[in-house]
Motif scaffolding. Structure first.
Motif, short mmCIF file in Angstrom:
data_model
loop_
_atom_site.label_atom_id
_atom_site.label_comp_id
_atom_site.label_asym_id
_atom_site.label_seq_id
_atom_site.Cartn_x
_atom_site.Cartn_y
_atom_site.Cartn_z
N LEU A 30 0.82 -1.20 0.00
CA LEU A 30 0.00 0.00 0.00
C LEU A 30 0.86 1.26 0.00
CD1 LEU A 30 -2.86 1.12 0.02
CD2 LEU A 30 -2.83 1.01 2.51
N SER A 31 1.96 1.24 0.72
CA SER A 31 2.86 2.40 0.70
C SER A 31 3.40 2.62 -0.70
CB SER A 31 4.01 2.20 1.69
OG SER A 31 3.54 2.14 3.02
N THR A 32 3.75 1.54 -1.39
CA THR A 32 4.20 1.65 -2.78
C THR A 32 3.10 2.20 -3.67
OG1 THR A 32 5.71 -0.22 -2.46
CG2 THR A 32 5.15 0.38 -4.73
N HIS A 46 -8.46 -0.92 7.03
CA HIS A 46 -8.35 -2.36 6.77
C HIS A 46 -7.31 -2.65 5.69
CE1 HIS A 46 -11.14 -1.20 3.54
NE2 HIS A 46 -10.86 -2.35 2.95
N LEU A 47 -7.19 -1.75 4.70
CA LEU A 47 -6.17 -1.96 3.67
C LEU A 47 -4.77 -1.75 4.24
CD1 LEU A 47 -7.89 -0.15 0.66
CD2 LEU A 47 -7.82 -2.60 1.16
N ARG A 48 -4.64 -0.83 5.16
CA ARG A 48 -3.34 -0.64 5.80
C ARG A 48 -2.93 -1.89 6.59
NH1 ARG A 48 1.10 0.33 5.21
NH2 ARG A 48 0.45 2.21 4.09
N LEU A 49 -3.89 -2.48 7.30
CA LEU A 49 -3.58 -3.69 8.05
C LEU A 49 -3.20 -4.83 7.12
CD1 LEU A 49 -3.46 -5.29 10.71
CD2 LEU A 49 -5.89 -5.77 10.42
N ILE A 50 -3.97 -5.03 6.05
CA ILE A 50 -3.65 -6.09 5.09
C ILE A 50 -2.26 -5.87 4.52
CG2 ILE A 50 -4.25 -7.03 2.82
CD1 ILE A 50 -7.19 -6.44 3.50
N ASP A 52 0.29 -4.18 5.78
CA ASP A 52 1.33 -4.42 6.79
C ASP A 52 1.58 -5.90 6.99
OD1 ASP A 52 1.64 -1.71 7.14
OD2 ASP A 52 0.43 -1.60 8.97
N GLU A 53 0.50 -6.69 6.96
CA GLU A 53 0.65 -8.14 7.11
C GLU A 53 1.41 -8.74 5.93
OE1 GLU A 53 0.05 -10.01 9.62
OE2 GLU A 53 -0.99 -8.57 10.90
N ILE A 54 1.12 -8.26 4.73
CA ILE A 54 1.87 -8.74 3.56
C ILE A 54 3.33 -8.33 3.68
CG2 ILE A 54 2.10 -8.56 1.06
CD1 ILE A 54 -0.93 -8.20 0.89
N GLY A 55 3.57 -7.12 4.20
CA GLY A 55 4.94 -6.66 4.38
C GLY A 55 5.73 -7.55 5.32
N ARG A 56 5.05 -8.18 6.28
CA ARG A 56 5.73 -9.08 7.22
C ARG A 56 6.26 -10.32 6.52
NH1 ARG A 56 4.35 -8.98 12.72
NH2 ARG A 56 4.03 -11.23 12.71
N ARG A 64 2.95 -17.99 5.54
CA ARG A 64 1.59 -18.36 5.17
C ARG A 64 0.64 -17.30 5.76
NH1 ARG A 64 4.12 -21.22 2.47
NH2 ARG A 64 3.91 -23.45 2.01
N LEU A 65 0.04 -16.52 4.89
CA LEU A 65 -0.84 -15.45 5.33
C LEU A 65 -2.21 -15.62 4.69
CD1 LEU A 65 -1.38 -12.69 6.73
CD2 LEU A 65 -0.54 -11.60 4.62
N GLN A 66 -3.24 -15.58 5.53
CA GLN A 66 -4.62 -15.67 5.02
C GLN A 66 -5.40 -14.45 5.50
OE1 GLN A 66 -8.41 -18.42 5.98
NE2 GLN A 66 -6.69 -19.59 5.11
N ILE A 67 -6.02 -13.77 4.55
CA ILE A 67 -6.85 -12.60 4.83
C ILE A 67 -8.28 -12.93 4.46
CG2 ILE A 67 -7.23 -10.14 4.42
CD1 ILE A 67 -4.56 -10.60 5.63
N GLN A 68 -9.21 -12.79 5.42
CA GLN A 68 -10.64 -13.03 5.17
C GLN A 68 -11.37 -11.70 5.26
OE1 GLN A 68 -12.20 -16.09 7.73
NE2 GLN A 68 -10.48 -17.49 7.35
N CYS A 69 -12.07 -11.34 4.20
CA CYS A 69 -12.76 -10.05 4.11
C CYS A 69 -14.10 -10.22 3.39
CB CYS A 69 -11.95 -9.04 3.29
SG CYS A 69 -10.47 -8.43 4.07
#
Length: 525
Positions: A30-32, A46-50, A52-56, A64-69
């Motif tokens: 998102l920063s990019t 919510h997009l910032r949180l998603i 940041d999690e991808i950045g991790r 392994r990252l799962q986002i439920q929305c």
């Protein structure tokens, strides 16, 4: 007046500043995105949180990252378009696999990522390989590239250094098909995983459709991080639950890219409209991200659809609020309202159930009672005894003092009545389920969360849904006593203490596992 041209030194200084800022913004997708396309990309909590999690993932904190929305909240554009571009900007020699439910959508994703490379790739040294024209399979001069495929599509010959699965199901029909779910699982297990290189991370983002869809099945197989498993799961329902990852209060709305971030009222209205327009099952699974099995429930979706009458066709005779108090402020307090109609049927019309401390749920109880002009408030007293009654009465007094000119609170306070359950939930809820079947109990409004509890709670479940209990106490208080007697399966002399539910609904003194008999002889449920 003509402005003087910039000096080469100054131009070089500006260019270096832009280069440094572009590098600094590579911390997360998102920063990019907001740096490169500040007019087209909006930032929401919510997009910032998603992001940041991808950045991790890039820093090795998880693989392994799962986002439920819920659907249409900007998750796919961020995770399946900007995230692959961001990854390539950081790792230009990596190959990225992007999968979606259909080949057409996958081609669109590949085309969108390639367009980002064409438009912004020069900042990071990204350039398409000459002759790499396929929108779903293209390469960079640096060796990296993207293969986008529909779930079930071939990935042979393309090793992946990172994989992204975006919405593996496209419809309720697909979600309900065991054959489709098995096909998706076979593709994930045999085709998708086999193409990933050692240590390759996976981002799986989607809307939950079914308790056995790909999102749920990988969790059953590999487990969650907090349980010693592999998947980090971030669940972002339309209305917040307890321990919300965004820090929202229970019931607070999820932000939306099309709604100003500070317009909470508009966000709440949007999700409440979705709630009204959506079936109970789809609201709970797609929007609350909590799909549940539909088997072995006391009542069915079909029955409750048949028993829903909007608006109720009769006038109320007696109005009441049923309450299942919560303890400690972390459980759901069941709060439902309804009335006994002139046709001697009970109509459940309101659901104000909530999570919160006693002062908060008691306030919700009395405001609902004032709204529907309740004659009585019925609460379950097994836990807390008279304390709940004291809290409810105090909440009424506080509301009356706070709104001295409000006619709703100027009247005599509704009677507060306690009920003590002497049977387990099944023996309490089963007779009320029978009242739905016999058309003595109806729904007078769209109440998807209440419907979901009725159609998904099973006798083997260890949890105790508050809405069911609250509606049981409401119905128990309002329903007229049946004229006909019920068939008793055990002699009263050998019976335990009398149960008010048995006296009113006629299931008598039941031994464990005994069936319930109602109404005229020969009729069972």
């Amino acid at each position: 007046m003509t402005e003087a041209p910039l000096s080469p030194e100054y131009e070089a200084q500006i260019e270096e500043q832009h280069r440094q800022e572009a590098e600094r913004r590579l911390t997360d997708p998102l920063s990019t995105a907001t740096f490169l396309d500040y007019r087209g990309v909006v930032e929401r909590p919510h997009l910032r949180l998603i992001s940041d999690e991808i950045g991790r993932i890039a820093t090795g904190h998880t693989d392994r990252l799962q986002i439920q929305c819920p659907p249409q909240v900007g998750k796919s554009l961020l995770a399946a378009v900007w995230a692959p571009f961001w990854w390539l900007a950081r790792n230009p020699s990596d190959k990225v696999i992007v999968a979606s439910y259909g080949n057409a959508l996958a081609v669109t994703r590949g085309k969108q990522i390639r367009k980002l490379v064409q438009r912004y790739g020069w900042r990071y040294g990204l350039e398409l390989e000459p002759g790499s024209s396929a929108v779903n399979d293209w390469s960079l001069r640096t060796g990296g590239g993207v293969r986008s495929a529909g779930v079930g599509g071939a990935l042979t010959g393309f090793p992946g250094d990172v994989g992204c699965v975006d919405d593996s199901l496209k419809s309720r029909a697909e979600a309900e098909s065991r054959i489709v779910r098995e096909r998706i699982w076979d593709w994930y297990s045999a085709d998708f995983l086999s193409r990933l290189s050692p240590g390759a991370p996976i981002i799986m983002i989607g809307t939950p459709w079914h308790e056995d869809d790909l999102l749920q099945r990988v969790l059953k197989q590999d487990g969650r991080v907090e349980e010693g498993g592999r998947w980090r799961v971030v669940k972002l329902p339309a209305l917040a639950d307890v321990d919300d990852p965004l820090g929202r209060e229970p019931g607070a709305p999820l932000s939306h890219p099309k709604i100003p971030v500070d317009d909470t009222a508009a966000m709440r209205h949007f999700w409440q409209q979705r709630r009204k327009e959506t079936s109970a099952r789809d609201w709970v699974s797609l929007y609350l991200c909590d799909p549940k099995p539909m088997t072995e429930a006391l009542v069915s979706h079909t029955l409750l659809r048949e028993r829903t009458h909007l608006p109720p066709p009769v006038e109320p005779k007696i109005t009441a609020v049923g309450v299942d108090p919560s303890g400690g402020g972390r459980d759901m307090a069941g709060i439902v309202g309804g009335f006994l109609g002139t046709d001697d049927r009970v109509y459940i019309t309101h659901d104000a159930s909530m999570v919160g401390p006693s002062a908060k749920w008691a306030r919700a109880v009395v405001y609902l009672a004032a709204e529907i002009d309740a004659d009585v408030i019925v609460f379950e007293s097994n836990f807390g005894g008279d304390m709940a009654e004291t809290i409810i009465k105090a909440a009424w007094k506080t509301a009356r003092d706070k709104h001295p000119g409000d006619k709703r609170f100027a009247r005599v306070a509704p009677r507060v009545k306690s009920e003590r359950a002497r049977k387990g939930k099944l023996l309490r809820a089963d007779p009320i389920a029978g009242e739905f079947e016999d058309d003595r109990l109806r729904l007078g409004a769209k109440l998807p969360e209440l419907v979901d509890e009725w159609v998904t709670w099973r006798p083997t479940d260890t949890d105790s849904p508050g809405r069911i209990d609250a509606s049981v106490y409401l119905a128990y208080h309002l329903l007229p006593v049946r004229n006909e007697s019920a068939e008793v399966v055990q002699h009263p002399a050998a019976a335990p203490a009398a149960d008010p539910f048995a006296e009113r609904f006629g299931y008598g003194f039941l031994s464990p596992g005994a069936r319930v008999f109602r109404g005229p002889p020969g009729r069972t449920r």
